[in-house]
Scaffold this active site. Structure first.
Site, PDB file in Angstrom:
ATOM      1  CG  HIS A   1      36.453   2.256  78.413  1.00 39.32           C
ATOM      2  ND1 HIS A   1      36.919   1.428  77.383  1.00 39.32           N
ATOM      3  CD2 HIS A   1      36.158   1.212  79.576  1.00 39.32           C
ATOM      4  CE1 HIS A   1      36.880   0.111  77.745  1.00 39.32           C
ATOM      5  NE2 HIS A   1      36.330  -0.065  78.978  1.00 39.32           N
TER       6      HIS A   1
ATOM      7  CD  GLN B   1      35.095  -8.266  79.648  1.00 35.94           C
ATOM      8  OE1 GLN B   1      35.990  -7.983  78.884  1.00 35.94           O
ATOM      9  NE2 GLN B   1      34.562  -6.994  80.370  1.00 35.94           N
TER      10      GLN B   1
END
Ligand code: MN
Length: 407
Positions: A128, A234
């Protein structure tokens, strides 16, 4: 182990599991329970029937709205309760008090099982971290600290909700591509993050690090976790202090806490760590867990599509290492704190644990069974995360954590 109760063979909640949760059977009175097949052992009723001794003490304890005081009794006590329930479920025949103690699991509403003190989210999947790094920094995907320490941030505990709670699409500041002035808008990039989290079961005082070898004594159990994320919000806000409003509008957890003890048969070694970690993070033995994970999207009026299959074993940093690192500076832990893993992505594109990665920042739309596609979540979509461990006919599962997006 054989129970007199009929438990479907594919049930997550086998006699080997016996996870703890809090339910409302419709009278508004929360009660602690243990899941078994399609039923729940009502722990308050079991206490009243004398299964654990000290009737009044345990009845009162199991009528509390959260499990914190129970968990704080410590593992010898919580494991003893679990064993007593296991013994009762494995009596040679169905006991006479079964009808008073068992509840149909499908007829209840599950509640948030703990009062969450502090919440921390790690970033412990190398796949990730590398994927996200590649999108934002193609030349330098994995930052230099990543292989030395479990990166994490302090999140917001009060917006953590239980499975089934709707999630409202957040608004915020977004910087349109190529622009210099942000706009205020609903997020157009609402995402999930496939995670697991563990519940702290023992206080550790301020000023005293927990050694990595003792870390698991502080872990009560695990849940599935979805760290809902608004990627456009974000992206604009995270520099230089990290995640904020793109994350804290809601996170979801599964209602049944699977005790660490129930996961013992599914322990595996984690990925090889290179360079070798500093001494305070060094561990030996099988510190990771082989838990199969899947994520499904269901549009408002359509069938669901599984869009990701991953596994907890891919995590580079183990829970013990996360906990040891979290306390190495003397930071304290309290019963009911929640420490989440970070998105659990695997090595293949179908194992990526977020839409950001699955759609590669929106460039590769994901086909769904109803003929539509997704890059990010739409209003009316229901997203569910499921997890289970399997070995030699044993099955220990987590059920699911789901939520529907509303405008
Ligand atoms: Mn996360």
């Amino acid at each position: 182990m054989k129970t007199w109760l009929t438990v479907p063979t594919d049930s997550d909640f086998s006699i080997h599991n016996l996870p703890f949760g809090v339910f409302d059977a419709g009278d508004g009175q929360p009660r602690a329970g243990i899941a078994i097949g399609d039923h729940i052992v009502n722990l308050a009723a079991a206490a009243e029937a004398g299964l654990f001794g000290k009737r009044r003490f345990f009845k009162k304890l199991f009528e509390q709205p959260v499990l914190n005081d129970f968990i704080a009794l410590g593992k010898p006590a919580t494991n003893r309760i679990r064993r007593k329930v296991q013994d009762w479920l494995c009596l040679p025949e169905r006991p006479e008090n079964a009808a008073q103690i068992l509840v149909d699991r499908r007829s209840v509403r599950m509640l948030l099982p703990i009062r969450i003190g502090d919440y921390t989210d790690f970033y412990s999947s190398i796949e990730h971290a590398t994927n996200v790094g590649k999108m934002f920094r193609p030349d330098n995907p994995l930052l230099p600290n990543w292989r030395w320490l479990p990166v994490g941030y302090h999140g917001r505990s009060s917006s953590i909700v239980v499975d089934g709670t709707p999630i409202r699409r957040p608004h915020g500041q977004i910087l349109p591509k190529g622009e210099e002035i942000p706009v205020f808008s609903a997020t157009k990039q609402l995402d999930f993050e496939l995670e697991m989290a563990f519940v702290i079961g023992k206080d550790s005082p301020l000023g005293q690090p927990v050694p990595v070898k003792k870390a698991e004594e502080y872990i009560f159990g695990l849940v599935l976790f979805n760290d809902w994320s608004a990627r456009d919000i974000q992206r604009w806000e995270y520099v230089p202090l990290g995640p904020f409003l793109g994350k804290n509008f809601g996170s979801s957890m599964s209602p049944w806490i699977v005790p660490l003890e129930a996961l013992k048969p599914f322990r595996v070694k984690g990925p090889k760590q290179s360079p070798p970690p500093l001494d305070y993070l060094k561990t030996t033995g099988a510190r990771n867990l082989d838990i199969e994970l899947e994520v499904a999207v269901q549009p408002e009026n359509g069938p669901e599509t599984v869009i990701c299959r991953s596994n907890t074993r891919y995590l580079y940093w183990s829970m013990a290492q996360q906990l040891a690192h979290h306390t190495v500076n003397g930071c304290n832990l309290r019963v009911g704190d929640l420490l989440a893993s970070g998105t659990i992505s695997g090595p293949t594109p179908d194992s990526f644990g977020s839409l950001l990665e699955l759609s590669w920042a929106g460039q590769k739309p994901i086909p769904l069974a109803d003929g539509s596609t997704r890059t990010f979540l739409l209003d009316g979509d229901t997203l569910a995360i499921r997890g289970w461990a399997r070995k030699d006919g044993l099955r220990v599962g987590f059920g699911e954590v789901g939520g529907t997006i509303s405008a």
